[in-house]
Scaffold this motif. Structure first.
Motif, mmCIF file in Angstrom:
data_model
loop_
_atom_site.group_PDB
_atom_site.id
_atom_site.type_symbol
_atom_site.label_atom_id
_atom_site.label_comp_id
_atom_site.label_asym_id
_atom_site.label_seq_id
_atom_site.Cartn_x
_atom_site.Cartn_y
_atom_site.Cartn_z
ATOM 1 N N TYR A 114 1.122 -1.272 0.397
ATOM 2 C CA TYR A 114 -0.362 -0.243 0.168
ATOM 3 C C TYR A 114 0.989 1.490 -0.252
ATOM 4 C CZ TYR A 114 -4.391 -2.692 0.852
ATOM 5 O OH TYR A 114 -5.295 -3.131 1.007
ATOM 6 N N LEU A 115 2.033 0.960 0.125
ATOM 7 C CA LEU A 115 3.152 2.592 -0.210
ATOM 8 C C LEU A 115 2.681 3.344 -0.931
ATOM 9 C CD1 LEU A 115 4.943 4.411 2.304
ATOM 10 C CD2 LEU A 115 6.606 3.390 0.853
ATOM 11 N N TYR A 116 2.857 2.964 -1.989
ATOM 12 C CA TYR A 116 2.134 3.437 -3.500
ATOM 13 C C TYR A 116 0.701 4.667 -3.341
ATOM 14 C CZ TYR A 116 6.863 2.460 -5.301
ATOM 15 O OH TYR A 116 8.593 2.147 -5.621
ATOM 16 N N ALA A 117 0.106 3.468 -2.685
ATOM 17 C CA ALA A 117 -0.912 4.398 -2.359
ATOM 18 C C ALA A 117 -1.001 5.303 -1.915
ATOM 19 C CB ALA A 117 -2.896 3.323 -2.172
ATOM 20 N N ALA A 118 0.133 5.785 -0.878
ATOM 21 C CA ALA A 118 0.050 6.809 0.299
ATOM 22 C C ALA A 118 -0.296 7.963 -0.922
ATOM 23 C CB ALA A 118 0.793 6.932 0.650
ATOM 24 N N LEU A 119 0.002 8.209 -2.270
ATOM 25 C CA LEU A 119 0.939 9.292 -3.024
ATOM 26 C C LEU A 119 -1.057 9.021 -4.821
ATOM 27 C CD1 LEU A 119 4.293 8.716 -3.638
ATOM 28 C CD2 LEU A 119 2.786 10.274 -2.410
ATOM 29 N N PRO A 120 -1.544 9.671 -4.093
ATOM 30 C CA PRO A 120 -3.204 9.676 -4.796
ATOM 31 C C PRO A 120 -3.154 10.451 -5.847
ATOM 32 C CG PRO A 120 -3.710 10.564 -2.944
ATOM 33 C CD PRO A 120 -2.298 9.842 -2.517
ATOM 34 N N TYR A 121 -2.307 10.940 -6.335
ATOM 35 C CA TYR A 121 -1.913 11.763 -7.907
ATOM 36 C C TYR A 121 -3.055 11.391 -8.734
ATOM 37 C CZ TYR A 121 0.687 14.556 -10.671
ATOM 38 O OH TYR A 121 2.132 15.546 -11.285
ATOM 39 N N ARG A 122 -3.484 12.438 -10.106
ATOM 40 C CA ARG A 122 -4.056 12.722 -10.863
ATOM 41 C C ARG A 122 -3.503 13.149 -11.329
ATOM 42 N NH1 ARG A 122 -10.610 13.863 -10.562
ATOM 43 N NH2 ARG A 122 -10.100 14.323 -12.548
ATOM 44 N N ALA A 123 -2.607 12.661 -12.495
ATOM 45 C CA ALA A 123 -1.547 13.001 -13.418
ATOM 46 C C ALA A 123 -2.850 13.925 -14.497
ATOM 47 C CB ALA A 123 -0.641 12.414 -14.437
ATOM 48 N N ASP A 124 -3.914 14.057 -14.840
ATOM 49 C CA ASP A 124 -5.047 14.930 -15.526
ATOM 50 C C ASP A 124 -4.666 16.333 -14.720
ATOM 51 O OD1 ASP A 124 -6.169 13.337 -13.365
ATOM 52 O OD2 ASP A 124 -8.332 13.378 -14.841
ATOM 53 N N THR A 125 -4.959 16.176 -13.350
ATOM 54 C CA THR A 125 -4.906 17.867 -12.435
ATOM 55 C C THR A 125 -3.370 18.085 -12.018
ATOM 56 O OG1 THR A 125 -5.599 16.467 -10.627
ATOM 57 C CG2 THR A 125 -7.371 16.975 -11.790
ATOM 58 N N THR A 126 -2.444 16.672 -12.249
ATOM 59 C CA THR A 126 -1.225 17.530 -11.487
ATOM 60 C C THR A 126 -1.355 17.531 -10.197
ATOM 61 O OG1 THR A 126 -1.270 19.569 -11.721
ATOM 62 C CG2 THR A 126 -0.041 18.553 -13.944
ATOM 63 N N THR A 127 -2.559 17.025 -9.490
ATOM 64 C CA THR A 127 -2.581 17.182 -7.975
ATOM 65 C C THR A 127 -2.943 16.225 -7.204
ATOM 66 O OG1 THR A 127 -5.119 18.125 -7.642
ATOM 67 C CG2 THR A 127 -3.918 19.464 -8.144
ATOM 68 N N PHE A 128 -2.548 15.956 -6.186
ATOM 69 C CA PHE A 128 -3.120 14.773 -4.774
ATOM 70 C C PHE A 128 -4.102 15.229 -5.328
ATOM 71 C CE2 PHE A 128 1.552 15.023 -2.795
ATOM 72 C CZ PHE A 128 1.779 13.175 -4.236
ATOM 73 N N SER A 129 -4.862 13.597 -4.384
ATOM 74 C CA SER A 129 -6.269 13.979 -4.673
ATOM 75 C C SER A 129 -7.466 13.086 -3.576
ATOM 76 C CB SER A 129 -6.983 13.509 -5.585
ATOM 77 O OG SER A 129 -7.136 14.232 -7.510
ATOM 78 N N ASN A 130 -8.116 12.945 -3.155
ATOM 79 C CA ASN A 130 -9.350 12.222 -2.148
ATOM 80 C C ASN A 130 -8.477 10.190 -2.617
ATOM 81 O OD1 ASN A 130 -10.093 13.075 -0.202
ATOM 82 N ND2 ASN A 130 -11.590 13.743 -0.632
ATOM 83 N N ASN A 131 -8.756 9.999 -3.882
ATOM 84 C CA ASN A 131 -8.138 8.991 -4.907
ATOM 85 C C ASN A 131 -7.405 9.471 -6.306
ATOM 86 O OD1 ASN A 131 -11.126 8.256 -5.651
ATOM 87 N ND2 ASN A 131 -11.484 8.107 -3.858
ATOM 88 N N GLY A 132 -7.776 8.209 -6.707
ATOM 89 C CA GLY A 132 -7.857 8.547 -8.048
ATOM 90 C C GLY A 132 -8.413 8.952 -9.298
ATOM 91 N N ASN A 133 -10.223 8.695 -8.588
ATOM 92 C CA ASN A 133 -11.278 8.773 -9.136
ATOM 93 C C ASN A 133 -11.928 9.958 -8.432
ATOM 94 O OD1 ASN A 133 -13.964 7.398 -10.264
ATOM 95 N ND2 ASN A 133 -13.419 7.929 -11.787
ATOM 96 N N SER A 134 -10.889 10.829 -7.532
ATOM 97 C CA SER A 134 -11.619 11.439 -6.970
ATOM 98 C C SER A 134 -11.095 13.572 -7.308
ATOM 99 C CB SER A 134 -11.502 11.689 -5.450
ATOM 100 O OG SER A 134 -12.969 12.165 -4.727
ATOM 101 N N MET A 135 -11.423 14.376 -5.801
ATOM 102 C CA MET A 135 -11.113 15.412 -6.825
ATOM 103 C C MET A 135 -9.895 15.642 -5.805
ATOM 104 S SD MET A 135 -14.065 17.492 -4.997
ATOM 105 C CE MET A 135 -15.652 16.788 -6.138
ATOM 106 N N GLY A 136 -9.842 17.270 -6.086
ATOM 107 C CA GLY A 136 -8.452 17.821 -5.303
ATOM 108 C C GLY A 136 -8.780 18.327 -4.247
#
Length: 815
Positions: A440-462
């Motif tokens: 799970y360590l990589y899951a601690a970086l929920p980065y959305r490359a289409d917004t270039t921000t971390f988010s709640n998860n990969g299918n959520s918002m910043g």
């Protein structure tokens, strides 16, 4: 009259300021709406109306309007600017449409929302989708009287109808198969074939390829190599249900600007072949009208998949979208994220190789390859889909389209299943803790490359209310394999926020009267603390100089929130008074924290203490001294303000002067570990809470911790939460989220056995995989009997548990 239809597409693109856009960020994301018509249209006009704004809070509807836009018409194979309108005032009538005429005829329109009334330079997806209207007539025919539509006819925005207009054929590949059992055995692979698909299985993955067209029909991973590959992670739609969106398309994407897609979800208008020999599958397909031919050669190994892509382009070709191969993942199973260096030009989401595809709890997949190859990530929340597309030779244009130049474009790449996590662990690390890191360590970086921000998860918002969490974890994770640089992902996130990008709990309120940070106090405190943590790692100070003005603006705004001059910040908008059912001032959004918030003020204290020496080094001694003095002021009054007769801290003190105490574990743990209670018996505070928790009979520590140990009165909850029983969601629900603070507090006062017990139990639960799931599963929260009571299924805050785990078990840590 001739029948006529269109389809609509939303594009998000990077843009630089235009000449008239004084004060705009040097790079920002704006959204466009593209209309593709079935035949040329003339007498076109664009309508603007109020529409949906960025969803910044679940307690109210967001409205916005487009205040600057540009219209481009597709003429002779290129976009031509037909209109640019600025300084558009807010519509007085929310239902009124303001119309603007366009010259000439066209086969496609691109409407670019350059600015919006509420969110300024960062127009959002919602306003581009709902704020534009189009009225057009068939070319060479008079326009009828209508408020929308085409020349008085009913217009159906439906790809079926657009496809019917051209009636492309969905073509089938010719299939040839050769046996090669020795090669399969060598790679520990098993192949299974039906008339339509072939699947390859190893202990680490199972992948299913369609035989009669290029694309996947099954994909699953088990990075631990135990064969846990039964769940299909792909988003597979039904045509009659999802006809309005190509987001379900698996395989090649070929979408001309002004014609129906040649390859997409509904279309597959190519001549192709599929050849399979042992562990090698080769697709070849050619789109005759576009003059594009592609070869995809997949070679399956036991723990990797090798792919070579060759694109042969007969002449320069501009496309609305193009990829030789794309995969659509179902976020309801698990949300994909892509960790890598985002390319901030053209359509958003492009990422340089090497990169990591993270499917939390399933696998981290490293992708490396030739320089010509790039990846592209996109999240479609409305359909719970995240996509990953390959780019081999595509040049992303400033308008969001892409250019395929004449010639041969070839790239090879390798997908490696299972990426070693970057933290070296101590020899005494328990096996379950070690496995939690690996899984799970990589899951601690929920980065959305289409917004270039971390988010709640990969299918959520910043959600910058989590900025401090991300800064803490990124500092601990640092750099890793496949080009991972956690601090660069944090920098992207900070820069977007400091430059005004909208996000949940942040930015201008829909009324335009104030900032959401005046309601969500913790958004502002978390950002300042995140900035401070990042600056502690910035040796040369250049980043601070670039963003100094924005950082000082955040500090000034924070000072203004101390409304009574006691050093603590307050929210005059969220008052915390029982019975008002307001939402929260901090992360616990449906608990009525308000006015003086004990949690947010902890973060403010930490931010001030960290920022003071940083500003001193930057030559700002006066401001540094002021921040130090402010921090000391907070510490002097904090305990007296929030301490209760139960021997621990309340959650908040409302505007009516009443303390609201429900045994909040995270609040107390955060205050203790920040040192706000040093000089008094902070150990007693933690013992009182620990004993109070055990006295409830709670024993499911492998599932996390409840947020509070005393039931919260319905009068102190938002309406959406007030009628749920204790244990439901934020009223005592079990979660990993924010659990790190209680553990940190235990460690701070020397209760190491208790903290160690919690870390080991939580790691056990993480490995069991019963608290982290797909979007909508609700596994992020639980009633005390184990019934799910959450919503997202996976929240960024759950992985905050890695902070104490890294500090305890990281090889380079002292303890």
């Amino acid at each position: 009259m001739k029948k006529h239809h269109w389809v609509e597409t939303i594009k998000s693109i990077w843009t630089a300021p235009w000449d008239n856009e004084t004060g705009a960020p040097q790079r920002r994301i704006v959204h466009c709406k593209v209309f593709r018509f079935t035949s040329p249209v003339g007498h076109t006009r664009v309508g603007l109306c109020q529409g949906e704004g960025y969803f910044k809070c679940g307690s109210e509807e967001a409205r916005d309007w487009i205040s600057e836009f540009a219209a481009f018409q597709w003429v002779s194979g290129e976009w031509r600017k037909a209109l640019h309108v600025t300084d558009i005032p807010k519509p007085e009538d929310p239902d009124r449409v303001a119309w603007y005429d366009l010259p000439g005829s066209t086969t496609a329109l691109l409407l670019m929302a350059r600015r919006s009334g509420v969110d300024g330079w960062w127009s959002c997806y919602n306003i581009a989708r709902t704020g534009f209207r189009v009225d057009a007539g068939i070319a060479d025919e008079p326009v009828g009287e209508c408020t929308a539509g085409i020349a008085g006819e009913e217009v159906l925005s439906n790809p079926f109808l657009m496809h019917m207009e051209a009636a492309p054929r969905r073509r089938l590949h010719a299939v040839s198969l050769e046996e090669d059992a020795p090669e399969l055995e060598k790679e520990q692979l098993i192949s299974e074939r039906t008339s339509m698909a072939i699947r390859f299985s190893s202990p680490y993955y199972r992948v299913g390829f369609r035989l009669k067209s290029a694309g996947l029909e099954f994909l699953s991973f088990d990075a631990e190599g135990k064969g846990g590959t039964q769940e299909n992670l792909l988003a597979l739609g039904a045509g009659l249900v999802v006809a309005d969106n190509d987001c379900y398309a698996q395989g090649p994407i070929l979408a001309p600007v002004d014609e129906p897609p040649a390859c997409g979800f509904l279309s597959y208008d190519v001549e192709g072949t599929t050849h399979v020999k042992g562990n090698i599958l080769t697709y070849r397909y050619r789109q005759k009208q576009l003059g594009i031919g592609v070869e995809l050669r997949f070679t399956m190994k036991v723990r990797s998949i090798h792919l070579t892509v060759t694109q042969r382009v007969e002449q320069d070709c501009r496309l609305l979208d193009s990829s030789p191969f794309r995969i659509a993942f179902d976020a309801r199973k698990i949300p994909l994220t892509v960790l890598g260096a985002a390319i901030k030009s053209g359509e958003t989401g492009s990422v340089s190789l090497p990169l990591i595809l993270c499917l939390p709890g399933k696998a981290a997949i490293g992708l490396d390859g030739d320089e010509l190859v790039r990846g592209r990530f996109n999240s479609i929340r409305s359909h719970f889909i995240n996509t990953f597309a390959l780019e081999v030779g595509e040049v992303r244009e400033p308008d969001g389209s892409c250019l395929l130049r004449q010639g041969i474009h070839q790239g090879s790449m390798v997908f490696s299943i299972g990426v070693e996590q970057p933290i070296a662990l101590r020899a005494d690390t328990p096996p379950t803790v070690r496995k939690a890191f690996d899984r799970y360590l990589y899951a601690a970086l929920p980065y959305r490359a289409d917004t270039t921000t971390f988010s709640n998860n990969g299918n959520s918002m910043g959600a910058p209310i989590c900025m401090e969490l991300w800064a803490t974890l990124c500092t601990g994770i640092g750099k890793g394999p496949f080009g991972l640089d956690a601090m660069s992902l944090l920098r992207d996130t900070l820069e977007a926020h400091l430059m005004g990008a909208p996000a949940y709990g942040a930015g201008v309120h829909a009324s335009g009267a104030y900032a959401y940070e005046d309601e969500y106090l913790m958004t502002g405190t978390s950002v300042l603390l995140g900035v401070a943590i990042f600056l502690e790692q910035d040796d040369n100070g250049k980043w601070y100089e670039t963003y100094k003005q924005a950082i000082h603006a955040k500090i000034t705004a924070m000072r203004a929130r101390d409304v009574d001059g006691d050093g603590l910040i307050e929210s005059s908008r969220r008052r915390g008074i029982s019975g008002e059912h307001q939402w929260s001032t901090n992360w616990y959004d449906v608990i009525s924290y308000g006015f003086k918030d004990a949690f947010s003020n902890v973060q403010l204290y930490e931010a001030l203490r960290k920022l003071a020496p940083i500003l001193d080094r930057c030559g700002e001694q006066i401001v540094s001294a002021q921040l130090s003095e402010w921090a000391e002021h907070i510490k002097a009054v904090y305990a007296d303000t929030f301490m209760t007769g139960n021997g621990w801290l309340a959650g908040w003190k409302c505007m009516a002067g009443q303390l609201h105490d429900y045994g909040f574990l995270a609040v107390n743990g955060a205050a203790v570990s920040a040192g706000l209670l040093d000089g008094m018996d902070s150990r007693k505070v933690m013992l009182n809470l620990w004993q109070g928790l055990r006295a409830t009979g709670y024993d499911s520590f492998d599932m996390g911790l409840p947020g509070n140990i005393l039931p919260i009165s319905g009068d102190d909850l938002a309406e959406v939460q007030a009628r749920l029983p204790f244990g439901g969601y934020e009223n005592g629900g079990i979660t990993l989220s924010q659990s790190r603070h209680f553990i940190n507090g235990l460690l701070h006062v020397g209760l190491e056995d208790e903290a160690e017990f919690l870390m080991r139990e939580i790691s056990k639960g993480m490995v069991a995989g019963e608290m982290i799931g797909g979007v909508g599963t609700g596994l992020d929260w639980k009633f005390w009997d184990g019934v799910s009571s959450g919503y997202e299924g996976l929240l960024a805050d759950q992985f905050g548990i890695f902070e104490p785990l890294i500090n305890r078990y990281g090889e380079f840590r002292t303890n």
